[in-house]
Design an enzyme around this catalytic site. Structure first.
Site, mmCIF file in Angstrom:
data_model
loop_
_atom_site.group_PDB
_atom_site.id
_atom_site.type_symbol
_atom_site.label_atom_id
_atom_site.label_comp_id
_atom_site.label_asym_id
_atom_site.label_seq_id
_atom_site.Cartn_x
_atom_site.Cartn_y
_atom_site.Cartn_z
ATOM 1 N N GLY A 48 29.653 -24.142 27.737
ATOM 2 C CA GLY A 48 28.243 -23.747 27.819
ATOM 3 C C GLY A 48 27.649 -23.621 29.208
ATOM 4 C CG ASP A 103 25.671 -26.482 28.391
ATOM 5 O OD1 ASP A 103 26.041 -27.676 28.474
ATOM 6 O OD2 ASP A 103 26.003 -25.748 27.453
ATOM 7 C CG ASP A 106 21.818 -32.571 21.146
ATOM 8 O OD1 ASP A 106 20.689 -33.000 20.908
ATOM 9 O OD2 ASP A 106 22.537 -32.067 20.271
ATOM 10 C CE LYS A 134 18.637 -29.427 21.873
ATOM 11 N NZ LYS A 134 19.535 -29.203 20.715
ATOM 12 C CG PHE A 155 20.866 -24.926 17.804
ATOM 13 C CD1 PHE A 155 21.825 -25.916 17.943
ATOM 14 C CD2 PHE A 155 21.226 -23.612 18.054
ATOM 15 C CE1 PHE A 155 23.119 -25.600 18.330
ATOM 16 C CE2 PHE A 155 22.514 -23.284 18.430
ATOM 17 C CZ PHE A 155 23.457 -24.282 18.565
ATOM 18 C CG ASP A 162 28.407 -21.783 21.460
ATOM 19 O OD1 ASP A 162 28.053 -22.814 22.051
ATOM 20 O OD2 ASP A 162 29.256 -21.773 20.559
ATOM 21 N NE ARG A 168 30.304 -19.659 24.514
ATOM 22 C CZ ARG A 168 30.199 -20.977 24.388
ATOM 23 N NH1 ARG A 168 29.268 -21.629 25.031
ATOM 24 N NH2 ARG A 168 31.032 -21.650 23.611
HETATM 25 P P1 IMP Z 1 25.779 -34.138 23.328
HETATM 26 O O1 IMP Z 1 27.110 -34.791 23.494
HETATM 27 O O2 IMP Z 1 25.211 -34.380 21.958
HETATM 28 O O3 IMP Z 1 24.803 -34.470 24.427
HETATM 29 O O4 IMP Z 1 26.026 -32.578 23.316
HETATM 30 C C1 IMP Z 1 26.307 -31.874 24.434
HETATM 31 C C2 IMP Z 1 26.934 -30.540 24.079
HETATM 32 O O5 IMP Z 1 26.513 -30.064 22.803
HETATM 33 C C3 IMP Z 1 26.466 -29.493 25.070
HETATM 34 O O6 IMP Z 1 27.352 -29.401 26.157
HETATM 35 C C4 IMP Z 1 26.456 -28.233 24.246
HETATM 36 O O7 IMP Z 1 27.715 -27.617 24.267
HETATM 37 C C5 IMP Z 1 26.182 -28.702 22.841
HETATM 38 N N1 IMP Z 1 24.760 -28.543 22.451
HETATM 39 C C6 IMP Z 1 23.835 -29.505 22.313
HETATM 40 N N2 IMP Z 1 22.648 -29.003 21.928
HETATM 41 C C7 IMP Z 1 22.824 -27.667 21.842
HETATM 42 C C8 IMP Z 1 21.933 -26.570 21.513
HETATM 43 O O8 IMP Z 1 20.736 -26.726 21.213
HETATM 44 N N3 IMP Z 1 22.490 -25.335 21.553
HETATM 45 C C9 IMP Z 1 23.804 -25.111 21.879
HETATM 46 N N4 IMP Z 1 24.656 -26.095 22.181
HETATM 47 C C10 IMP Z 1 24.172 -27.369 22.175
#
Ligand code: IMP
Length: 181
Positions: A48, A103, A106, A134, A155, A162, A168
């Site tokens: 991403g 990128d 979350d 977030k 999202f 993506d 993307r």
């Molecule tokens: P985390 O481990 O939950 O913080 O997620 C991180 C990864 O989840 C990021 O590098 C993204 O690839 C993906 N991700 C999290 N939220 C989104 C979103 O809203 N759109 C697209 N990809 C996301």
């Protein structure tokens, strides 16, 4: 309001290219100030972050070693909680300063696991730069050093992000539109 349709789902414009460029310029200015006179290792997290990273790197003005790393953690719109570091980092991290370019943060699971991985490899001072954050979704204790912009727990796609490998290529960032009940 500019909108796009993807797999029958509507996404609304959240940040224009110009807004993204302004965010990147602010991030780069802070990073340049902090890394002046240093020579860190910059690691960008695929997939991403490829577009963000390409734009941000062109605004950095200090020497550094650059590597991509591929980490997968997401399936569709749900964070799976399972982290898979798919790339071997063939650089000596012992005592090195590391700047991670991500990128979006979350739940924070990806970054938390990756930091653990880097620490196990002997990395010294580790900092994180994320374009999007977030705050309402975070589940781990994570220090984010550079945050482009905080967004709602919705999202988003575009600018490298993506939805099942689609969307993307948009130069803007779009947020999923909630259906009216
Ligand atoms: P985390 O481990 O939950 O913080 O997620 C991180 C990864 O989840 C990021 O590098 C993204 O690839 C993906 N991700 C999290 N939220 C989104 C979103 O809203 N759109 C697209 N990809 C996301």
């Amino acid at each position: 309001m500019k909108q796009i349709e993807l797999n029958g789902q509507t996404f609304e414009l959240l940040f224009s290219s110009q807004q993204i460029d302004e965010i990147n310029a602010r991030l780069a200015s802070n990073i340049n100030a902090d890394y002046k006179g240093k020579d860190p290792i910059i690691i960008s997290v695929l997939d991403g972050s490829f577009m963000f990273c390409a734009d941000l790197l062109r605004k950095l003005d200090f020497p550094h070693l650059f590597k991509f790393v591929k980490i997968s953690s997401y399936s569709g719109m749900e964070s799976t909680g399972e982290i898979n570091i798919e790339t071997t980092l063939d650089v000596d991290l012992e005592g090195q300063e590391v700047l991670i370019i991500e990128d979006i943060v979350d739940t924070g699971r990806t970054m938390t696991s990756f930091i653990e991985h880097l620490k196990n490899k002997g990395a010294g001072n580790i900092k994180i730069c994320t374009l999007l954050f977030k705050p309402d979704a975070i589940l781990t204790k994570l220090k984010l050093d550079y945050v482009g912009v905080e967004i709602k727990n919705e999202f988003v796609l575009g600018y490298g992000l993506d939805w099942d490998y689609r969307g993307r290529h948009y130069p803007e960032i779009y947020q999923m539109k909630k259906s009216v009940e």
